[in-house]
Design a protein around this motif. Structure first.
Motif, PDB file in Angstrom:
ATOM      1  N   LEU A 154     -10.120 -43.427  12.402  1.00 27.63           N
ATOM      2  CA  LEU A 154      -9.107 -43.913  13.337  1.00 27.63           C
ATOM      3  C   LEU A 154      -7.698 -43.523  12.916  1.00 27.63           C
ATOM      4  N   SER A 155      -7.436 -43.441  11.613  1.00 24.72           N
ATOM      5  CA  SER A 155      -6.071 -43.199  11.140  1.00 24.72           C
ATOM      6  C   SER A 155      -5.623 -41.769  11.365  1.00 24.72           C
ATOM      7  N   ARG A 156      -6.591 -40.824  11.397  1.00 24.73           N
ATOM      8  CA  ARG A 156      -6.289 -39.411  11.636  1.00 24.73           C
ATOM      9  C   ARG A 156      -5.279 -38.851  10.647  1.00 24.73           C
ATOM     10  N   LYS A 157      -5.249 -39.374   9.478  1.00 23.06           N
ATOM     11  CA  LYS A 157      -4.320 -38.853   8.482  1.00 23.06           C
ATOM     12  C   LYS A 157      -4.806 -37.513   7.964  1.00 23.06           C
ATOM     13  N   GLU A 158      -3.857 -36.653   7.584  1.00 19.91           N
ATOM     14  CA  GLU A 158      -4.226 -35.395   6.957  1.00 19.91           C
ATOM     15  C   GLU A 158      -4.883 -35.700   5.617  1.00 19.91           C
ATOM     16  N   THR A 159      -6.165 -35.400   5.495  1.00 18.89           N
ATOM     17  CA  THR A 159      -6.872 -35.779   4.286  1.00 18.89           C
ATOM     18  C   THR A 159      -6.733 -34.739   3.178  1.00 18.89           C
ATOM     19  N   GLN A 160      -6.390 -33.503   3.576  1.00 21.38           N
ATOM     20  CA  GLN A 160      -6.247 -32.423   2.596  1.00 21.38           C
ATOM     21  C   GLN A 160      -7.483 -32.316   1.714  1.00 21.38           C
ATOM     22  N   VAL A 170     -10.330 -22.021  10.610  1.00 20.09           N
ATOM     23  CA  VAL A 170      -8.966 -22.253  11.090  1.00 20.09           C
ATOM     24  C   VAL A 170      -9.029 -23.296  12.197  1.00 20.09           C
ATOM     25  N   PRO A 171      -7.951 -24.058  12.411  1.00 23.75           N
ATOM     26  CA  PRO A 171      -7.941 -25.064  13.478  1.00 23.75           C
ATOM     27  C   PRO A 171      -8.276 -24.459  14.842  1.00 23.75           C
ATOM     28  N   ALA A 172      -9.134 -25.162  15.587  1.00 23.33           N
ATOM     29  CA  ALA A 172      -9.608 -24.744  16.907  1.00 23.33           C
ATOM     30  C   ALA A 172     -10.370 -23.428  16.853  1.00 23.33           C
ATOM     31  N   GLY A 173     -10.820 -23.048  15.667  1.00 22.23           N
ATOM     32  CA  GLY A 173     -11.490 -21.767  15.497  1.00 22.23           C
ATOM     33  C   GLY A 173     -12.965 -21.877  15.183  1.00 22.23           C
ATOM     34  N   TYR A 174     -13.594 -23.009  15.532  1.00 27.26           N
ATOM     35  CA  TYR A 174     -15.024 -23.164  15.278  1.00 27.26           C
ATOM     36  C   TYR A 174     -15.585 -24.285  16.145  1.00 27.26           C
ATOM     37  N   LEU A 175     -16.892 -24.240  16.367  1.00 28.02           N
ATOM     38  CA  LEU A 175     -17.627 -25.324  16.988  1.00 28.02           C
ATOM     39  C   LEU A 175     -18.320 -26.124  15.893  1.00 28.02           C
ATOM     40  N   LEU A 176     -18.526 -27.406  16.142  1.00 29.72           N
ATOM     41  CA  LEU A 176     -19.074 -28.288  15.110  1.00 29.72           C
ATOM     42  C   LEU A 176     -20.312 -29.006  15.625  1.00 29.72           C
ATOM     43  N   VAL A 177     -21.334 -29.068  14.777  1.00 28.08           N
ATOM     44  CA  VAL A 177     -22.527 -29.873  15.038  1.00 28.08           C
ATOM     45  C   VAL A 177     -22.706 -30.810  13.855  1.00 28.08           C
ATOM     46  N   VAL A 178     -22.905 -32.104  14.128  1.00 24.23           N
ATOM     47  CA  VAL A 178     -23.076 -33.099  13.066  1.00 24.23           C
ATOM     48  C   VAL A 178     -24.376 -33.853  13.314  1.00 24.23           C
ATOM     49  N   ASP A 241     -11.512 -33.915   8.618  1.00 27.09           N
ATOM     50  CA  ASP A 241     -10.887 -32.604   8.788  1.00 27.09           C
ATOM     51  C   ASP A 241     -11.668 -31.742   9.772  1.00 27.09           C
ATOM     52  N   LEU A 242     -12.993 -31.771   9.670  1.00 23.25           N
ATOM     53  CA  LEU A 242     -13.814 -30.955  10.564  1.00 23.25           C
ATOM     54  C   LEU A 242     -13.706 -31.419  12.009  1.00 23.25           C
ATOM     55  N   TYR A 243     -13.822 -32.731  12.255  1.00 22.68           N
ATOM     56  CA  TYR A 243     -13.684 -33.257  13.613  1.00 22.68           C
ATOM     57  C   TYR A 243     -12.300 -32.931  14.191  1.00 22.68           C
ATOM     58  N   SER A 244     -11.273 -33.169  13.402  1.00 23.34           N
ATOM     59  CA  SER A 244      -9.904 -33.077  13.898  1.00 23.34           C
ATOM     60  C   SER A 244      -9.507 -31.652  14.265  1.00 23.34           C
ATOM     61  N   ASN A 245     -10.175 -30.666  13.689  1.00 19.14           N
ATOM     62  CA  ASN A 245      -9.774 -29.269  13.894  1.00 19.14           C
ATOM     63  C   ASN A 245     -10.781 -28.440  14.678  1.00 19.14           C
ATOM     64  N   ALA A 265     -16.135 -38.732  16.163  1.00 22.07           N
ATOM     65  CA  ALA A 265     -15.505 -37.507  16.651  1.00 22.07           C
ATOM     66  C   ALA A 265     -14.446 -37.826  17.702  1.00 22.07           C
ATOM     67  N   ALA A 266     -14.751 -38.776  18.593  1.00 23.14           N
ATOM     68  CA  ALA A 266     -13.776 -39.185  19.607  1.00 23.14           C
ATOM     69  C   ALA A 266     -12.535 -39.778  18.958  1.00 23.14           C
ATOM     70  N   ALA A 267     -12.733 -40.571  17.911  1.00 23.72           N
ATOM     71  CA  ALA A 267     -11.590 -41.167  17.215  1.00 23.72           C
ATOM     72  C   ALA A 267     -10.687 -40.099  16.614  1.00 23.72           C
ATOM     73  N   CYS A 268     -11.280 -38.975  16.222  1.00 21.86           N
ATOM     74  CA  CYS A 268     -10.498 -37.878  15.641  1.00 21.86           C
ATOM     75  C   CYS A 268      -9.946 -36.934  16.701  1.00 21.86           C
ATOM     76  N   GLY A 269     -10.237 -37.201  17.976  1.00 23.02           N
ATOM     77  CA  GLY A 269      -9.682 -36.397  19.056  1.00 23.02           C
ATOM     78  C   GLY A 269     -10.440 -35.135  19.378  1.00 23.02           C
ATOM     79  N   SER A 270     -11.659 -34.995  18.890  1.00 24.26           N
ATOM     80  CA  SER A 270     -12.420 -33.774  19.149  1.00 24.26           C
ATOM     81  C   SER A 270     -13.002 -33.781  20.552  1.00 24.26           C
ATOM     82  N   PRO A 271     -12.838 -32.699  21.322  1.00 19.75           N
ATOM     83  CA  PRO A 271     -13.554 -32.585  22.596  1.00 19.75           C
ATOM     84  C   PRO A 271     -15.059 -32.667  22.357  1.00 19.75           C
ATOM     85  N   LEU A 272     -15.783 -33.285  23.293  1.00 17.39           N
ATOM     86  CA  LEU A 272     -17.191 -33.588  23.093  1.00 17.39           C
ATOM     87  C   LEU A 272     -18.067 -32.842  24.086  1.00 17.39           C
ATOM     88  N   LEU A 273     -19.108 -32.190  23.562  1.00 14.81           N
ATOM     89  CA  LEU A 273     -20.171 -31.591  24.363  1.00 14.81           C
ATOM     90  C   LEU A 273     -21.432 -32.378  24.039  1.00 14.81           C
TER      91      LEU A 273
END
Length: 349
Positions: A154-160, A170-178, A241-245, A265-273
């Motif tokens: 929920l906090s969406r802080k940069e975790t580094q 790279v951000p927005a440069g991959y699809l994610l499956v969890v 980091d993975l969800y957010s990017n 994933a929704a909490a991190c703002g990731s578009p959902l398929l």
């Protein structure tokens, strides 16, 4: 029930944290703070999995027999005179082929006993409540106690965490499956659909797969094509980091009791398929793009849609999805159910 001591079954402690263990960890942290709740742990000197299981089945119900026992995961005794059980899903009963024969047989036996003899049953979603109601004894009280995203999501802080750099993403440069290597997660079809993409598309958007296997699942052979990056089991900060990017996160499950990673994933703002199953519709409504999980062509269609579309801003409904659920509210609802009188057929929700 409130006049008797309340014992909290802590047998899940020490297990790898997946959906049920996450639920148990978050709920137990909140209700064990109550002075009326007594956490009961497996003795630390018991190392063997078989002996720990025997302790849960024999010693735990005996030592807690004068009180109410609350079990938050499937690691629960077969019988107890006053048992409040959280049922996360019914898959060992409905789809035993997804599991090893031994696991399916043991868990199906436990579920049948809990559905018949438990004092009350808590469930994690409305669709699961309907399934439990059809199978439980007449008049069983069923209480809705959903999962929720933890604060780190929920906090969406940069975790580094450094994971993106290590995986060369790279951000927005991959699809994610969890998801774990569980047959119901439908990985073979997702991977097959991804492999139908052109080499250029796969180079532009690799598919990152997070999750590990387990001996409880039946075999689920996956042939990994080019463009797939297997990240294995990751820590929460790495998962944030993975969800957010991610350009989008794909969940192709054939069935779920809740679907906690979807809410994270929704909490991190990731578009959902998402696969078009009832519980995902209950979770996300119109904030996601849905596909037929039994159709490779349908899955490929939504992947192409994402690949052919420029990255968009966060869907405004994603925050609403995650804000519907709270560990504090769920813990309060469970504690109210445990301490209150039995009420046959109590509506969920």
């Amino acid at each position: 029930m409130s006049e008797r001591p309340i014992y909290l079954n802590m047998a899940f402690v020490g297990q790898r944290v997946t959906g049920q263990q996450r639920f148990a960890t978050e709920i137990s942290r909140r209700i064990s703070a109550q002075s009326t709740v007594i956490p009961v742990f497996v003795p630390s000197w018991i190392r063997s999995r078989a002996l720990r299981w025997l302790w849960v089945q024999l010693i735990l119900p005996f030592t807690t027999r004068r009180g109410t026992l609350v079990s938050l995961t499937a690691r629960a005794p077969l019988v107890h005179p006053r048992h409040v059980v959280v049922v996360h899903d019914l898959f060992p009963l409905t789809n035993p082929e997804w599991f090893s024969p031994l696991f399916a047989a043991v868990q199906a036996t436990l579920l049948r006993a809990h559905l018949r003899f438990a004092r009350k049953i808590a469930v994690v979603s409305e669709p699961m409540a309907e399934e439990v109601r059809r199978r439980a004894r007449p008049g069983m009280e069923i209480v809705l106690v959903p999962n929720a995203p933890s604060e780190i999501f929920l906090s969406r802080k940069e975790t580094q965490s450094g994971l993106l750099e290590r995986l060369k993403l790279v951000p927005a440069g991959y699809l994610l499956v969890v998801g774990s290597m569980d047959p119901r997660k439908n990985l073979p079809r997702i991977v097959e659909a991804y492999d139908a993409m052109s080499d250029e598309q796969k180079r532009a958007l690799p598919l990152v797969v997070v999750g590990s296997g387990s001996s409880i699942f039946s075999g689920s052979d996956v042939e990994w094509p080019s463009g797939v990056i297997r990240a294995g089991y990751v820590r929460d900060d790495e998962l944030v980091d993975l969800y957010s990017n991610a350009r989008a996160t794909v969940f192709g499950s054939l069935a779920e009791g809740f679907g906690l990673p979807v809410v994270e994933a929704a909490a991190c703002g990731s578009p959902l398929l998402l696969s078009n199953i009832e519980v995902f519709r209950w979770l996300c409504g119109g904030t996601a793009t849905y596909f037929d999980p039994l159709s490779t062509a349908s899955i490929a269609g939504v992947l192409r849609l994402v690949m052919d579309t420029e990255p968009r801003g966060e869907h405004q409904g994603l925050r609403e999805v995650s804000s519907r659920f709270s560990w504090e509210r769920s813990a309060d609802q469970l504690l109210d159910a445990v301490t209150g009188p039995a009420r046959a057929g109590l509506p969920v929700g």
